[in-house]
Design a protein around this motif. Structure first.
Motif, PDB file in Angstrom:
ATOM      1  N   HIS A  20      -8.500   4.148  11.510  1.00  0.00           N
ATOM      2  CA  HIS A  20      -7.207   3.626  11.960  1.00  0.00           C
ATOM      3  C   HIS A  20      -6.835   2.334  11.240  1.00  0.00           C
ATOM      4  O   HIS A  20      -5.675   1.974  11.178  1.00  0.00           O
ATOM      5  CB  HIS A  20      -7.232   3.317  13.466  1.00  0.00           C
ATOM      6  N   ASP A  22      -4.041   2.305   8.714  1.00  0.00           N
ATOM      7  CA  ASP A  22      -2.815   3.040   9.064  1.00  0.00           C
ATOM      8  C   ASP A  22      -1.572   2.342   8.518  1.00  0.00           C
ATOM      9  O   ASP A  22      -0.709   2.965   7.903  1.00  0.00           O
ATOM     10  CB  ASP A  22      -2.664   3.167  10.583  1.00  0.00           C
ATOM     11  N   ILE A  25       1.499   4.703   8.263  1.00  0.00           N
ATOM     12  CA  ILE A  25       1.341   5.603   9.417  1.00  0.00           C
ATOM     13  C   ILE A  25       1.465   4.795  10.704  1.00  0.00           C
ATOM     14  O   ILE A  25       0.781   3.778  10.868  1.00  0.00           O
ATOM     15  CB  ILE A  25      -0.028   6.319   9.370  1.00  0.00           C
ATOM     16  N   GLU A  26       2.351   5.238  11.611  1.00  0.00           N
ATOM     17  CA  GLU A  26       2.502   4.551  12.904  1.00  0.00           C
ATOM     18  C   GLU A  26       2.404   5.577  14.019  1.00  0.00           C
ATOM     19  O   GLU A  26       3.312   6.394  14.213  1.00  0.00           O
ATOM     20  CB  GLU A  26       3.865   3.837  12.958  1.00  0.00           C
ATOM     21  N   THR A  27       1.280   5.541  14.741  1.00  0.00           N
ATOM     22  CA  THR A  27       1.127   6.446  15.885  1.00  0.00           C
ATOM     23  C   THR A  27       1.442   5.677  17.165  1.00  0.00           C
ATOM     24  O   THR A  27       1.336   4.456  17.206  1.00  0.00           O
ATOM     25  CB  THR A  27      -0.303   7.013  15.980  1.00  0.00           C
ATOM     26  N   TRP A  72      -6.108  13.975  12.628  1.00  0.00           N
ATOM     27  CA  TRP A  72      -5.281  14.863  11.801  1.00  0.00           C
ATOM     28  C   TRP A  72      -5.762  16.302  11.841  1.00  0.00           C
ATOM     29  O   TRP A  72      -5.195  17.170  11.173  1.00  0.00           O
ATOM     30  CB  TRP A  72      -5.219  14.340  10.360  1.00  0.00           C
ATOM     31  N   PRO A 128      -1.352  13.027   6.004  1.00  0.00           N
ATOM     32  CA  PRO A 128      -1.973  11.739   6.324  1.00  0.00           C
ATOM     33  C   PRO A 128      -3.224  11.473   5.501  1.00  0.00           C
ATOM     34  O   PRO A 128      -3.494  10.324   5.118  1.00  0.00           O
ATOM     35  CB  PRO A 128      -2.302  11.843   7.814  1.00  0.00           C
ATOM     36  N   LYS A 138      -3.888   8.250   3.119  1.00  0.00           N
ATOM     37  CA  LYS A 138      -5.079   7.408   3.305  1.00  0.00           C
ATOM     38  C   LYS A 138      -5.926   7.349   2.034  1.00  0.00           C
ATOM     39  O   LYS A 138      -6.595   6.358   1.762  1.00  0.00           O
ATOM     40  CB  LYS A 138      -5.934   7.945   4.459  1.00  0.00           C
ATOM     41  N   TYR A 151       4.707   8.365   1.753  1.00  0.00           N
ATOM     42  CA  TYR A 151       5.504   9.367   2.467  1.00  0.00           C
ATOM     43  C   TYR A 151       6.999   9.086   2.290  1.00  0.00           C
ATOM     44  O   TYR A 151       7.437   7.940   2.304  1.00  0.00           O
ATOM     45  CB  TYR A 151       5.141   9.340   3.953  1.00  0.00           C
ATOM     46  N   VAL A 205       4.216  10.267  16.420  1.00  0.00           N
ATOM     47  CA  VAL A 205       4.103   9.577  15.124  1.00  0.00           C
ATOM     48  C   VAL A 205       5.522   9.233  14.676  1.00  0.00           C
ATOM     49  O   VAL A 205       6.395  10.100  14.677  1.00  0.00           O
ATOM     50  CB  VAL A 205       3.419  10.467  14.063  1.00  0.00           C
ATOM     51  N   LYS A 210       8.024   8.879  12.012  1.00  0.00           N
ATOM     52  CA  LYS A 210       8.123   9.351  10.628  1.00  0.00           C
ATOM     53  C   LYS A 210       9.420  10.118  10.438  1.00  0.00           C
ATOM     54  O   LYS A 210      10.076  10.477  11.422  1.00  0.00           O
ATOM     55  CB  LYS A 210       6.918  10.240  10.274  1.00  0.00           C
TER      56      LYS A 210
END
Ligand code: SF4
Ligand code: SF4
Length: 391
Positions: free
Chosen positions: A8, A11, A16-18, A144, A230, A234, A240, A313, A315
């Motif tokens: 994480h 991220d 990436i934002e969860t 993922w 993802p 990473k 993205y 998420v 996105k």
């Protein structure tokens, strides 16, 4: 650089934002898997779409949709199809609804790996030898992985397990042919997709066989088992974008990705923020060009239009039902949103490398203006006419 923190930790660097609403994705909700069980997705056009890959549907007339266009597309898929179908009678459509079975035993004796950094370099070299165009390595991250995979005999959910001891994911990028991508939408253009999948199948199986012969576990994988985007972010392969693709500085959006899950001790790469997000914030070329308006125009949001969207998420998310509906109507895949993207360029040319530097700088609006007349469709018949004889 070795990333020794939790998966994480990088991220934010990967874009990436969860949120608390995050849920691992159930493979049965993937739009292509839904086409096998969900009556709201299944139509006569969907049936004709799949039948066209077996030449059972009559090819349509028109530039890019003639018999030889479908013939080339279907031939380009052949190696992937053979690999995918070999265990279908056991419910495993490998590479899509199940990981690819190993044809090589794990050697009883392990080679010593004194330096994971050196081993990562070796794997990257081997990946080039087996024709991958990009290679990055990252840590295993169960977020993922599909919460369950499906048994294609009855489309029931079954456990999505990997062998014990997997620690890393080798992520590979495979370039799609630029001249064919320029002809989207066309059955001919689908040959770029099929050829990349067939190459992927061979590449991941061969690299996994190499690792297994070194005495370590390795599971070759294409679209099965886990979301690859993802992992590609990473592993530092790109950033993205609004068109739901990973944009790389080497090939822009013209890439497909595959992966290998392994226990081989490897150093991990770090994400590579480039400035694509900031460019997409001022560009909507892909969303405007999409014939069914399946791509969003605004800022990234949480969730999406239907069950095929990843939950929790933030996105850019397409409306997969609209997108696949258009593919079914064409009886072939569409990648107009890849074709028109300003980053779809040949970066071996200095002019395009210069454009990239501007696009990823605060002068991005100038780069967008410079791109205003690009992205038009090339005629499929011209692709056939321009073929020179092999020497
Ligand atoms: S693949 Fe085609 S239909 Fe789907 S989002 Fe892109 S442009 Fe739209
Ligand atoms: S077309 Fe524009 S908005 Fe869409 S992905 Fe490419 S750069 Fe981003």
């Amino acid at each position: 650089m070795q990333d020794t923190s939790t998966p994480h930790a990088s991220d934010a660097q990967a874009g990436i934002e969860t949120t608390d609403a995050f849920e691992p994705f159930a493979q049965k909700n993937d739009i292509f898997t839904r086409a096998f069980w969900d009556s709201s997705v299944q139509t006569k056009q969907t049936d004709a779409f799949f039948a066209s890959y077996r030449m059972e549907a009559i090819p349509r007339r028109g530039d890019g949709f003639g018999q030889r266009d479908f013939a080339l597309r279907n031939a380009s898929w052949l190696i992937s199809d053979i690999m995918t179908d070999r265990h279908a009678q056991d419910g495993r459509r490998e590479g899509f609804q199940a990981p690819i079975s190993s044809d090589t035993p794990v050697a009883p004796e392990k080679v010593n790996v004194d330096s994971p950094a050196e081993m990562s370099k070796e794997i990257k070299r081997i990946s080039k030898f087996f024709k991958a165009d990009l290679c990055g390595i990252t840590a295993i991250d169960p977020r993922w992985h599909y919460s369950a995979r499906v048994d294609v005999r009855d489309m029931s959910e079954v456990p999505n397990d990997l062998p014990e001891g997997i620690t890393s994911v080798i992520v590979l990028g495979h370039e799609m042919d630029a001249d064919l991508v320029a002809t989207y939408p066309a059955a001919l253009a689908g040959a770029a997709t099929g050829r990349a999948y067939s190459q992927e199948a061979a590449t991941v199986m061969q690299i996994a066989a190499y690792i297994r012969n070194l005495g370590y576990e390795a599971v070759p994988s294409m679209n099965d088992t886990a979301l690859v985007i993802p992992y590609a972010l990473k592993a530092g392969l790109g950033e993205y974008a609004r068109n739901q693709l990973v944009i790389s500085p080497e090939y822009g959006p013209r890439l497909r990705f595959s992966k290998i899950f392994t226990s081989l001790p490897l150093e991990h790469d770090t994400p590579r923020p480039l400035g694509v997000r900031a460019f997409c914030d001022i560009c909507t070329k892909c969303a405007e060009a999409c014939p069914v308006k399946a791509l969003p125009f605004g800022a990234p949001e949480i969730g999406g239009a239907n069950i095929s969207a990843l939950k929790g998420v933030r996105k850019w998310t397409s409306d997969a039902e609209k997108c696949f509906g258009f593919w079914a109507k064409l009886a072939s895949d569409c990648a107009i949103c890849m074709r028109v993207c300003p980053f779809n360029r040949d970066f071996s040319k200095w002019q395009n490398r210069l454009w990239l530097r501007i696009a990823l700088s605060p002068l991005r609006a100038v780069a967008l203006w410079l791109d205003r007349k690009r992205g038009g469709r090339k005629k499929p018949n011209d692709w056939w006419a321009n073929q020179s004889s092999p020497r």
